[in-house]
Design an enzyme around this catalytic site. Structure first.
Site, PDB file in Angstrom:
ATOM      1  N   PRO A   1       0.806  -1.230   0.000  1.00  0.00           N
ATOM      2  CA  PRO A   1       0.000   0.000   0.000  1.00  0.00           C
ATOM      3  C   PRO A   1       0.837   1.278   0.000  1.00  0.00           C
ATOM      4  CG  PRO A   1      -0.587  -1.454   1.829  1.00  0.00           C
ATOM      5  CD  PRO A   1       0.593  -2.062   1.162  1.00  0.00           C
TER       6      PRO A   1
ATOM      7  N   HIS B   1       9.492  22.959  -2.867  1.00  0.00           N
ATOM      8  CA  HIS B   1       8.156  23.197  -3.413  1.00  0.00           C
ATOM      9  C   HIS B   1       7.384  21.892  -3.404  1.00  0.00           C
ATOM     10  CE1 HIS B   1       9.579  26.798  -6.134  1.00  0.00           C
ATOM     11  NE2 HIS B   1       9.454  27.144  -4.870  1.00  0.00           N
ATOM     12  N   GLU B   2       6.591  21.659  -2.390  1.00  0.00           N
ATOM     13  CA  GLU B   2       5.657  20.524  -2.479  1.00  0.00           C
ATOM     14  C   GLU B   2       4.472  21.039  -3.286  1.00  0.00           C
ATOM     15  OE1 GLU B   2       5.432  17.060  -1.709  1.00  0.00           O
ATOM     16  OE2 GLU B   2       3.796  17.616  -3.038  1.00  0.00           O
TER      17      GLU B   2
ATOM     18  N   GLU C   1       8.825  12.261  -6.862  1.00  0.00           N
ATOM     19  CA  GLU C   1       7.551  11.676  -7.335  1.00  0.00           C
ATOM     20  C   GLU C   1       7.255  12.031  -8.790  1.00  0.00           C
ATOM     21  OE1 GLU C   1       7.896  12.002  -3.272  1.00  0.00           O
ATOM     22  OE2 GLU C   1       6.979  13.725  -4.226  1.00  0.00           O
TER      23      GLU C   1
ATOM     24  N   GLU D   1      13.762   7.680   2.619  1.00  0.00           N
ATOM     25  CA  GLU D   1      12.619   7.995   3.489  1.00  0.00           C
ATOM     26  C   GLU D   1      11.900   6.728   3.957  1.00  0.00           C
ATOM     27  OE1 GLU D   1      10.158  10.578   1.157  1.00  0.00           O
ATOM     28  OE2 GLU D   1       9.513   9.020  -0.206  1.00  0.00           O
TER      29      GLU D   1
HETATM   30  C1  NOJ Z   1       7.904  13.084  -0.426  1.00  0.00           C
HETATM   31  C2  NOJ Z   1       9.349  13.346  -0.649  1.00  0.00           C
HETATM   32  O1  NOJ Z   1       9.999  12.236  -1.193  1.00  0.00           O
HETATM   33  C3  NOJ Z   1       9.936  13.731   0.679  1.00  0.00           C
HETATM   34  O2  NOJ Z   1      11.326  13.866   0.563  1.00  0.00           O
HETATM   35  C4  NOJ Z   1       9.284  14.990   1.142  1.00  0.00           C
HETATM   36  O3  NOJ Z   1       9.800  15.337   2.387  1.00  0.00           O
HETATM   37  C5  NOJ Z   1       7.790  14.797   1.254  1.00  0.00           C
HETATM   38  N1  NOJ Z   1       7.279  14.291   0.040  1.00  0.00           N
HETATM   39  C6  NOJ Z   1       7.051  16.068   1.607  1.00  0.00           C
HETATM   40  O4  NOJ Z   1       6.899  16.837   0.468  1.00  0.00           O
HETATM   41 CA    CA Z   2       8.828  10.196  -2.215  1.00  0.00          CA
END
Ligand code: NOJ
Ligand code: CA
Length: 724
Positions: free
Chosen positions: A214, A436-437, A506, A530
């Site tokens: 998941p 930048h998310e 991503e 992560e």
């Molecule tokens: C996923 C990313 O891979 C991670 O590095 C980041 O901290 C988080 N998204 C938050 O945007």
């Molecule tokens: Ca990621």
């Protein structure tokens, strides 16, 4: 640019060529045959050292037909054959070979950054023009044979009867010679963050359910569908890798396996209504690549993916610089602190919420004092830059909501003083990395892009880490369709206008575009470090990535975890990083990237300063690379020479069984001696219960030295070789 360019052209224009066309690689070891089958379908086959690699496989595309203005829906599971394809939608059958043309090319080009400072691009080429009388259409296929494999792409010349078309599916086949072993992740239109499964090709279907662990956004592409780069090994020891190069204005390719015919077939990522590509001629598809060798090291040494991309389009590259960085990041990933400023808010209106009126949660890591502490640490230990996540307003609102407007990328939280941080970093000689998310709201990001990049320029941020977590907005779109692949490249090109380097997480898996746009210095596009804080990566993960994800380009893997017991960071997080500490050092060499993070928090490094020295010393740009040993899923050992000194570095990462490396140093200069500083697992080290046991020792070596180095289960080693 050093350039030796050889060009010979042989053109044969006949009214109809019935016999198979053949092409050999420059060293003569690969042979390609191209012809049309009885139904007029273009077919090819590939052999290496006289042995078949790809059996006769079909080529071509199926177009979307417009039925009385109504859109046709698509069905992945339906197999295409001549009887089901509408005549007008057919770019597969009824072709004749109209003409062929061969070329040979040999050029050595200089990299802006890379695993070496120059790369040889040497191939023989065959361009076959296929003519379809029933529709009066022409489709060309350009084949290139390198000394390490085959690449080909579709070319649709400008012509009367093929100007605009919609791709329903590309039907490129790769018919394999046996039930090979494969290292694969499930095909998915929205995530690449899977663990690898090793299985026989015939077991893909049976293992698919377990392989789909998941994840927050997932759109599995079918029970026998996998992602590229796909790594395979035949029973008789042939290493085969299928991927794509230069994916521009086109959907990302997946591979769908047919057990009956032992054939992979391309399956493109659809858009929200199921279409796979809007094309206007003249147009060239991405390259489809088959890298082949007798050893794992042959696959890693291949530069085919980069060579198939166009030369650098950025004229002045002086502002593009490899980066070693630390960041306000692991703190949040482990759940010790948080991106959001406050827990109190339940609803945020972008630009209207007054954060100073809300109560801070006390867990906000991106505050000025903490960021200054990171800048101090970076300056003290020679890091180029500091990344800060969670600096901007909106995080409270984002989690769980797929809104169009979440972030504006210019509004900091009240405890993050942009100007003070800018001035402090500048005084300390440290650069900042912006975060930048995008919240996957692509439209919102594009709306703000110019402002956001200008804000970076104004405040001392020459690089951005962008992210695309969650489902894409507009809803129904996927992460790797033609439209969004264009978005990722749009951001990279626009960033270049602002002299900004991009590291997108991503986003689509890379296909070598960093040759053309070297400000694309990193991507995630796979499970990174992560996941060591989200339950743990499989122990062999880093022995597979070089054969899969990294074939397309560098990865921001973010190594350097020194505290493997994540509960020490955050008591409610029981994750364990499945690695020894010595292996974490090795990853700076084995997982190539011009962007390398030391991902752990400063206080964990302060506990192991002798080991941290390797991370401080290791370069992020290389003059030469030598692949010493490599077996997917078992071990990878690589030596690299620093671009800016005479020093060499060696790294080795191994799987859960441990491994003993018989190291020879014949890559070193012949008449020189080197001081080797060796960082290796201690005798009793083990990823599971003794990951921090390592030893560091020095030894004088030269090109004739032989050394045996034992790596623990889940371990590895790192060596710095200083020329005396
Ligand atoms: C996923 C990313 O891979 C991670 O590095 C980041 O901290 C988080 N998204 C938050 O945007
Ligand atoms: Ca990621």
């Amino acid at each position: 640019m050093k350039k030796t360019c050889l060009l010979t052209i042989v053109i044969s224009v006949l009214s109809f060529i019935a016999h198979a066309q053949t092409l050999k690689s420059p060293d003569g070891r690969f042979q390609l045959n191209v012809s049309v089958d009885q139904q007029g379908r273009p077919v090819y086959e590939l052999s290496f050292d006289g042995k078949p690699v790809i059996l006769r496989s079909g080529l071509g595309l199926e177009l979307k037909k417009e039925v009385e203005g109504k859109q046709e829906t698509f069905d992945n599971t339906k197999h295409t054959d001549a009887s089901t394809i509408d005549e007008k939608a057919d770019l597969m059958y009824g072709f004749q070979i109209k003409s062929t043309k061969t070329d040979t090319f040999d050029e050595t080009w200089k990299t802006v950054w890379g695993e070496e400072d120059e790369i040889r691009n040497h191939y023989n080429e065959l361009l076959v023009s296929f003519y379809q009388p029933k529709n009066d259409r022409t489709m060309d296929i350009r084949f290139r044979l390198f000394n390490d494999g085959l690449a080909f792409r579709y070319e649709f010349p400008d012509q009367k009867n093929l100007t605009y078309f919609i791709i329903k599916e590309e039907h490129t086949q790769f018919a394999l010679t046996g039930d090979h072993t494969a290292w694969w992740i499930p095909g998915d239109f929205d995530t690449q963050e899977y663990s690898y499964t090793m299985s026989k090709l015939s077991q893909i279907r049976g293992k698919m359910k377990d392989a789909i662990t998941p994840n927050s956004s997932q759109t599995p592409a079918g029970p026998t569908c996998v992602q590229t780069a796909l790594m395979m090994k035949s029973d008789d020891g042939l290493y085969i890798n299928i991927h794509e190069a230069a994916c521009v204005d086109y959907a990302t390719m997946h591979l769908n396996y047919n057990e009956g015919t032992r054939t992979f077939e391309s399956l493109l990522t659809p858009d929200a209504i199921g279409d796979k590509g809007y094309i206007q001629t003249p147009f060239n598809s991405p390259w489809r690549t088959v890298i082949v060798g007798h050893a794992g090291t042959d696959i890693l040494a291949s530069r085919m993916t980069l060579n198939l991309n166009e030369p650098c389009k950025i004229e002045d590259t002086s502002w593009i610089k490899p980066v070693k960085y630390i960041g306000v990041w692991w703190d949040m990933i482990t759940n010790r602190s948080h991106w959001a400023y406050t827990d109190a808010l339940t609803s945020v209106k972008l630009g209207q919420t007054d954060y100073t009126k809300t109560k801070p949660s006390g867990r906000h890591a991106a505050n000025t004092a903490n960021v200054k502490h990171y800048i101090d640490f970076a300056a003290q230990h020679g890091f180029d830059a500091v990344l800060v996540e969670g600096w901007n307003q909106g995080w409270e609102d984002w989690f769980g909501h797929e809104k169009d407007f979440v972030f504006d990328f210019v509004s900091p939280y009240p405890d993050f003083d942009v100007a003070a941080i800018r001035d402090y970093a500048k005084a300390k000689g440290v650069k900042m990395i912006m975060h930048h998310e995008t919240s996957s709201s692509v439209r919102n990001y594009e709306r703000h892009l110019d402002q956001a990049y200008q804000f970076m320029v104004d405040n001392g941020y020459p690089a951005v880490k962008s992210g695309y977590v969650g489902n894409i907005v507009p809803h129904g779109e996927h992460h790797y369709s033609q439209w969004i692949n264009n978005h990722y490249l749009y951001c990279v090109k626009k960033a270049a206008d602002y002299h900004i380097m991009v590291n997108a997480h991503e986003a689509v898996r890379p296909t070598g575009l960093c040759r053309t746009y070297p400000n694309l210095i990193g991507n995630e596009s796979a499970r990174g470090t992560e996941y060591e804080a989200f339950g743990g990566n499989t122990v062999d993960h880093t022995t597979i990535l070089p054969f899969t994800r990294l074939i397309g380009g560098p990865m921001d893997y973010t190594p350097g975890i020194f505290e493997m017991d994540i509960s020490k960071m955050s008591p409610d997080n029981s994750s364990k990083a499945r690695t020894t500490l010595a292996r974490q050092l090795a990853l700076y060499v084995t997982l190539y990237s011009p962007l390398q993070m030391a991902a752990d928090v400063p206080e964990n490094y302060e506990r192991f300063m002798d080991a941290f020295q390797f991370i401080k010393d290791v370069p992020v740009d290389w003059k030469r690379t030598v692949y010493l040993e490599a077996e997917p899923g078992d071990y990878v050992t690589i030596a690299r020479k620093d671009k800016n000194s005479e020093n060499w570095f060696v790294g080795s990462t191994v799987d859960e069984n441990g491994h003993t490396t018989q190291l020879t140093f014949d890559f070193l200069d012949k008449d020189a001696s080197y001081e080797a500083t060796i960082y290796q697992d201690a005798e009793n080290a083990h990823w599971q219960d003794n990951p921090q046991a390592y030893k560091i020792y020095k030894k004088k070596v030269d090109s004739k030295t032989k050394l045996k180095i034992k790596s623990a289960p889940g371990g590895g080693f790192a060596i710095k070789l200083t020329k005396i």
